[in-house]
Design a protein around this motif. Structure first.
Motif, PDB file in Angstrom:
ATOM      1  N   PRO A 156       0.829  -1.209   0.000  1.00  0.00           N
ATOM      2  CA  PRO A 156       0.000   0.000   0.000  1.00  0.00           C
ATOM      3  C   PRO A 156       0.868   1.268   0.000  1.00  0.00           C
ATOM      4  O   PRO A 156       1.661   1.471   0.928  1.00  0.00           O
ATOM      5  N   LYS A 157       0.722   2.062  -1.025  1.00  0.00           N
ATOM      6  CA  LYS A 157       1.562   3.257  -1.173  1.00  0.00           C
ATOM      7  C   LYS A 157       1.393   4.194   0.024  1.00  0.00           C
ATOM      8  O   LYS A 157       0.281   4.543   0.414  1.00  0.00           O
ATOM      9  N   ILE A 180       0.728   0.224  -4.569  1.00  0.00           N
ATOM     10  CA  ILE A 180      -0.681   0.264  -4.969  1.00  0.00           C
ATOM     11  C   ILE A 180      -1.398   1.437  -4.294  1.00  0.00           C
ATOM     12  O   ILE A 180      -1.213   1.686  -3.102  1.00  0.00           O
ATOM     13  N   ASP A 181      -2.219   2.117  -5.053  1.00  0.00           N
ATOM     14  CA  ASP A 181      -3.026   3.207  -4.507  1.00  0.00           C
ATOM     15  C   ASP A 181      -4.211   2.600  -3.752  1.00  0.00           C
ATOM     16  O   ASP A 181      -5.297   2.414  -4.300  1.00  0.00           O
ATOM     17  N   GLY A 182      -3.978   2.253  -2.499  1.00  0.00           N
ATOM     18  CA  GLY A 182      -5.005   1.604  -1.679  1.00  0.00           C
ATOM     19  C   GLY A 182      -4.371   1.065  -0.417  1.00  0.00           C
ATOM     20  O   GLY A 182      -3.186   1.289  -0.146  1.00  0.00           O
ATOM     21  N   ASP A 183      -5.166   0.329   0.386  1.00  0.00           N
ATOM     22  CA  ASP A 183      -4.636  -0.236   1.623  1.00  0.00           C
ATOM     23  C   ASP A 183      -4.185  -1.681   1.394  1.00  0.00           C
ATOM     24  O   ASP A 183      -4.237  -2.198   0.274  1.00  0.00           O
ATOM     25  N   PHE A 184      -3.731  -2.339   2.461  1.00  0.00           N
ATOM     26  CA  PHE A 184      -3.229  -3.703   2.336  1.00  0.00           C
ATOM     27  C   PHE A 184      -4.317  -4.651   1.838  1.00  0.00           C
ATOM     28  O   PHE A 184      -4.056  -5.556   1.033  1.00  0.00           O
ATOM     29  N   LEU A 190      -6.175  -7.866  -5.018  1.00  0.00           N
ATOM     30  CA  LEU A 190      -5.560  -7.996  -6.340  1.00  0.00           C
ATOM     31  C   LEU A 190      -4.855  -9.348  -6.473  1.00  0.00           C
ATOM     32  O   LEU A 190      -4.928  -9.997  -7.531  1.00  0.00           O
ATOM     33  N   VAL A 191      -4.174  -9.785  -5.417  1.00  0.00           N
ATOM     34  CA  VAL A 191      -3.520 -11.092  -5.438  1.00  0.00           C
ATOM     35  C   VAL A 191      -4.557 -12.192  -5.645  1.00  0.00           C
ATOM     36  O   VAL A 191      -4.371 -13.107  -6.468  1.00  0.00           O
ATOM     37  N   ASP A 410       4.450   3.026  -9.257  1.00  0.00           N
ATOM     38  CA  ASP A 410       3.131   3.283  -8.686  1.00  0.00           C
ATOM     39  C   ASP A 410       2.066   2.711  -9.606  1.00  0.00           C
ATOM     40  O   ASP A 410       2.212   2.737 -10.838  1.00  0.00           O
ATOM     41  N   LEU A 411       0.983   2.198  -9.014  1.00  0.00           N
ATOM     42  CA  LEU A 411      -0.079   1.581  -9.813  1.00  0.00           C
ATOM     43  C   LEU A 411      -1.430   1.826  -9.160  1.00  0.00           C
ATOM     44  O   LEU A 411      -1.558   1.734  -7.937  1.00  0.00           O
ATOM     45  N   ALA A 412      -2.418   2.136  -9.991  1.00  0.00           N
ATOM     46  CA  ALA A 412      -3.783   2.256  -9.490  1.00  0.00           C
ATOM     47  C   ALA A 412      -4.290   0.879  -9.061  1.00  0.00           C
ATOM     48  O   ALA A 412      -3.754  -0.159  -9.469  1.00  0.00           O
TER      49      ALA A 412
END
Length: 427
Positions: A156-157, A180-184, A190-191, A410-412
């Motif tokens: 998480p970024k 990733i633009d988000g939390d853990f 995504l995984v 960085d990735l959305a």
């Protein structure tokens, strides 16, 4: 050794298949069909760390790998100690941060790398894992430079400590890191999407190094036995272990150690404000809330992946979930405990302090308490320095990587974009 998919019990695999595959159908976790039981635990605890761990892991794996091969794997993976340190009368810290990335996940990450090499069929492999901090470093360093294995790590970024980030996002070569633009939980999602995509899985030889992989979890069992070996027999008989819990792999491993015969009176599941499990144990309702950012960021998980394994084990063993100790600790309270430990002469960071605080509150007369210190305090230097008004030194590995350039992209929070990253990593 046979393992079954907790969600779809008809899916049964070997140890090698479980290591290569990571997850079962429908995102199901693999679990051992049978658990060995060590009758003479005292004799087992009298052995050295590597010899004892070889016996434990050989018993779990079965005849799929020869014991001398398992011994070589353990010897290569466990090249550092797991000492206990007394912080006050009847209370000990289990220090799991003496490996190359200064965190407990060095044990599981390095044993998984050895396991994957042992059971590989020779094809190319892509390791995809999500991290809230420590997993990324352990996995990156364990697999760094290995042929035909590419590693993609999502984190998480802006939500892990700068030093944690530097430790695994500066390597390059076969290690690819993505902010990733988000939390853990978004990273974990995504995984899971990647593993649900059968065509992608086949195309890139997808595997995971999260604690969902059974080899990592099995390795973690070993340091619970190592901790007990450093206590007297009398202390072991009334042992209470407090585990800082995020994704709940560490507590799962502890409960598996108990199932194998390690005498543990009870465990305490210690969380920060992300308290899905303590609330569930209190109310019986599984009600994850949005993840909250805390100073114990490696535990910032509101939907812990390993919890189904704990329920499965407790059901198999007839252990009531109400026998688990539980509790949540705020940032302010963990800071108080960091200061309290420092006053007693022990330097700790927020994750270990959370486990210590709940242990200290729940330990009863005549019991011996053990709390897990999962990371070196310097990995959280900014937080610890602010709490203590100090300037703690950086150990060698951190000092080296702190001066290096970040290589992350960085990735959305977008699965199609992630697929492009995974395919590029193969080239």
């Amino acid at each position: 050794m046979k393992l079954y998919n907790i969600k779809e019990n008809d899916e049964q695999v070997s140890f090698g298949q479980a290591v290569r595959q990571g997850l079962g159908r429908n995102q199901g976790l693999f679990f051992p069909s049978e658990l060995p039981k060590f009758d003479d635990v005292d004799a087992l605890l009298a052995e050295d760390f590597v010899s004892r761990s070889t016996k434990i892991l050989s018993a779990l794996i079965g005849d799929e790998l020869a014991e001398d091969q398992v011994n070589s794997m353990v010897d290569a993976a466990f090249q550092f100690p797991a000492p206990i340190n007394q912080v006050k009368e009847g209370v000990y810290a289990l220090e799991l941060f003496h490996g190359p990335t200064l965190a407990f996940k060095d044990f599981g990450g390095r044993f998984m790398a050895q396991s994957l090499a042992a059971v590989s069929d020779g094809g190319k492999i892509t390791i995809l894992t999500a991290t809230s901090g420590d997993t990324g470093a352990a996995v990156a360093h364990a697999f760094y430079g290995m042929e035909d294995i590419n590693v993609v790590i999502l984190y998480p970024k802006g939500k892990i400590s700068p030093l944690q980030e530097k430790l695994f996002c500066t390597l390059g070569k076969n290690i690819h890191t993505v902010a990733i633009d988000g939390d853990f939980d978004a990273c974990q999602s995504l995984v899971k999407q990647a593993f649900d995509d059968a065509a992608l899985r086949e195309e890139i030889g997808l595997n995971s190094a999260n604690s969902i992989n059974i080899s990592r979890l099995m390795a973690q069992i070993c340091y619970y036995f190592e901790a007990a070996s450093q206590l007297t027999k009398e202390q072991r008989e009334n042992l209470v272990i407090s585990v800082p819990s995020g994704n709940f792999g560490n507590l799962t491993a502890g409960l598996l150690a108990k199932a194998l015969g390690l005498p543990v009176k009870r465990f305490i599941a210690a969380t920060n404000e992300n308290d899905t499990v303590p609330r569930y144990l209190e109310t019986g309702k599984w009600d994850p809330k949005p993840t909250v950012a805390t100073t114990s960021n490696a535990m910032d998980v509101s939907q812990p992946n390993n919890w189904p394994r704990i329920e499965e084990l407790c059901q198999l063993k007839g252990w009531g979930l109400d026998t688990l100790g539980k509790g949540k600790v705020s940032d302010e309270q963990s800071a108080e405990s960091v200061r309290e430990l420092k006053a007693q002469g022990y330097l700790c960071e927020p994750h270990g302090a959370i486990a210590y605080r709940l242990l200290d509150e729940q330990l009863q007369e005549g019991e011996t308490g053990l709390f897990l210190c999962t990371a070196h305090p310097a990995k959280f230097k900014e937080v610890v320095d602010e709490i203590l008004g100090s300037d703690i030194d950086l150990p060698g590995p951190l000092a080296k990587h702190a001066a290096m350039e970040l290589l992350s992209e960085d990735l959305a929070n977008d699965f199609d974009l992630l697929k492009d990253v995974l395919r590029r990593a193969q080239k």
